[in-house]
Design an enzyme around this catalytic site. Structure first.
Site, short mmCIF file in Angstrom:
data_model
loop_
_atom_site.label_atom_id
_atom_site.label_comp_id
_atom_site.label_asym_id
_atom_site.label_seq_id
_atom_site.Cartn_x
_atom_site.Cartn_y
_atom_site.Cartn_z
N LYS A 11 -59.72 10.64 19.99
CA LYS A 11 -58.29 10.60 19.67
C LYS A 11 -57.89 11.84 18.90
O LYS A 11 -58.73 12.54 18.31
CB LYS A 11 -57.94 9.33 18.87
N ASP A 135 -59.37 3.61 12.00
CA ASP A 135 -58.90 4.09 13.30
C ASP A 135 -59.10 3.07 14.41
O ASP A 135 -58.66 3.29 15.54
CB ASP A 135 -59.65 5.37 13.70
#
Length: 292
Positions: A11, A135
Site C-alpha cells: 500500500k 494498517d
C-alpha cells in the site's frame, strides 16, 4: 483443498496526517491509503500445525512475525483446530512504510478462513485485524480507504472516488535502509508542532472528495516527512532532484523509507530509475506499479 494461494498487496499513503498522540501511546491519524497491484504472495498447504517458510532470509520466522500472530488470532477467535504450512514469497521491502507485515497478516486471516470453510465473517475479521496492526483494516477491505483513529477505523471511498485513483501508475523507490515506525512516531511526539489538527486534515480530504477530480500531486501530504527527513537528508535531496529533472513530485509513504511518485505517460521511466540508483546507490530498490 490441497493448496491455496493468496495475494498480499503493498500500500501507499496518498494522504497521511498525524493529528496527535493518544493517552494509550498511539497516535491519531487521518489518511487516504490505497493498495497496489503489486505485493507478496502466500501459499498455504493444510497441515497439523502452523509453520512458516519465506524466501527472504532477513525476515524473522518466529512468533513475532505477523503471519504467526494472525494465525494465532484466527484460531483464538474461531476455535479452528487446523493448521497450515505457509510459504511467503516476500517482495515488499521491510521497513519501507508499504504495509508489508500488515498485508501478510490479513492475507493469512483470509486464507485460513477459506481453509476453515469461511467460518469468520467480514465484521469479525475487521475486529481481529484491528488487534494485529494499524494498517490491517485497509487490507481487509482491499480497496482505497480513509483511515482514522490509530488506523483501525476505515471508511471505504465511493466507487466514483475509486475510479479517480484506480490504475494510476506510480514509481516506488527505497534506499537500502529502513525507518522504524516507532522511532518516527516518537520523534513526532517530541515536537507537537508537526501535528496537523484533525479538522484541518478532514477539510483537505473533503476538498478532493467534493471536486470530482483526480487525486493529483497537489493533494499529496505526509507530515511524518519532516521528522524522517531531518535524520535522512538523502531522501529530501532525491525528491528535489526528481522535481528539478523530471517534474515529479515524490512523497514518502507512511513512516518511510520508501517514497513514490506518480508517473505520466511521457515520463522517461528508465531515466528516472537510473537517477534514483545514481543518487541512492546500486543497492536501492525501485518498482513501477499502479494503484489497485
Amino acid at each position: 483443498m490441497s493448496t491455496l494461494s493468496v495475494f498480499s498487496p503493498a500500500k501507499i499513503n496518498l494522504f497521511l496526517a498525524i493529528t496527535g498522540r493518544r493517552e494509550d501511546g498511539f497516535h491519531n491519524l487521518v489518511s487516504l491509503a490505497a493498495p497496489l497491484a503489486w505485493g507478496d504472495s502466500l501459499t498455504l498447504t493444510p497441515a497439523d500445525r502452523i509453520s512458516l517458510l519465506c524466501n527472504d532470509p532477513n525476515l524473522a520466522l518466529d512468533e513475532s512475525n505477523l503471519v504467526f500472530r494472525a494465525a494465532a488470532a484466527f484460531k483464538s477467535a474461531t476455535g479452528w483446530l487446523g493448521g497450515a504450512e505457509i510459504r511467503l514469497e516476500k517482495n515488499i521491502p521491510i521497513g519501507a512504510g508499504l504495509g508489508g507485515g500488515s498485508s501478510n497478516a490479513v492475507a493469512t486471516l483470509k486464507a485460513l478462513n477459506q481453509l476453515a470453510g469461511d467460518i469468520m465473517d467480514r465484521n469479525a475479521m475487521r475486529k481481529v485485524a484491528a488487534t494485529l496492526g494499524s494498517d490491517c483494516g485497509l487490507f481487509v477491505e482491499n480497496s482505497p480507504v480513509i483511515m482514522r483513529g490509530r488506523g483501525e477505523l476505515t471508511e471505504k471511498i465511493s466507487e466514483a472516488e475509486h475510479v479517480l485513483l484506480r490504475g494510476r501508475r506510480v514509481l516506488i523507490f527505497k534506499p537500502n535502509f529502513g525507518v522504524s515506525t516507532r522511532w518516527a512516531y516518537g520523534q513526532m511526539a517530541q515536537d507537537p508542532g508537526h501535528y496537523l489538527r484533525s479538522d484541518e486534515a478532514e477539510a483537505r480530504l473533503e476538498q478532493w472528495r467534493n471536486s470530482d477530480q483526480p487525486f493529483d500531486e497537489s493533494h499529496l501530504y505526509n507530515n511524518l516527512e519532516p521528522v524522517v527527513f531531518a535524520k535522512y537528508p538523502a531522501l529530501p535531496a532525491l525528491h528535489c532532484i526528481l522535481k528539478e529533472r523530471f517534474d515529479l513530485c515524490a512523497m514518502m509513504s507512511g513512516s518511510g523509507s520508501a517514497s513514490f511518485a506518480y508517473l505520466r505517460q511521457e515520463t522517461p521511466v528508465a531515466q528516472v530509475e537510473a537517477c534514483i540508483l545514481d543518487a541512492l546507490g546500486p543497492s536501492a530498490w525501485v518498482m513501477s506499479t499502479s494503484l489497485a
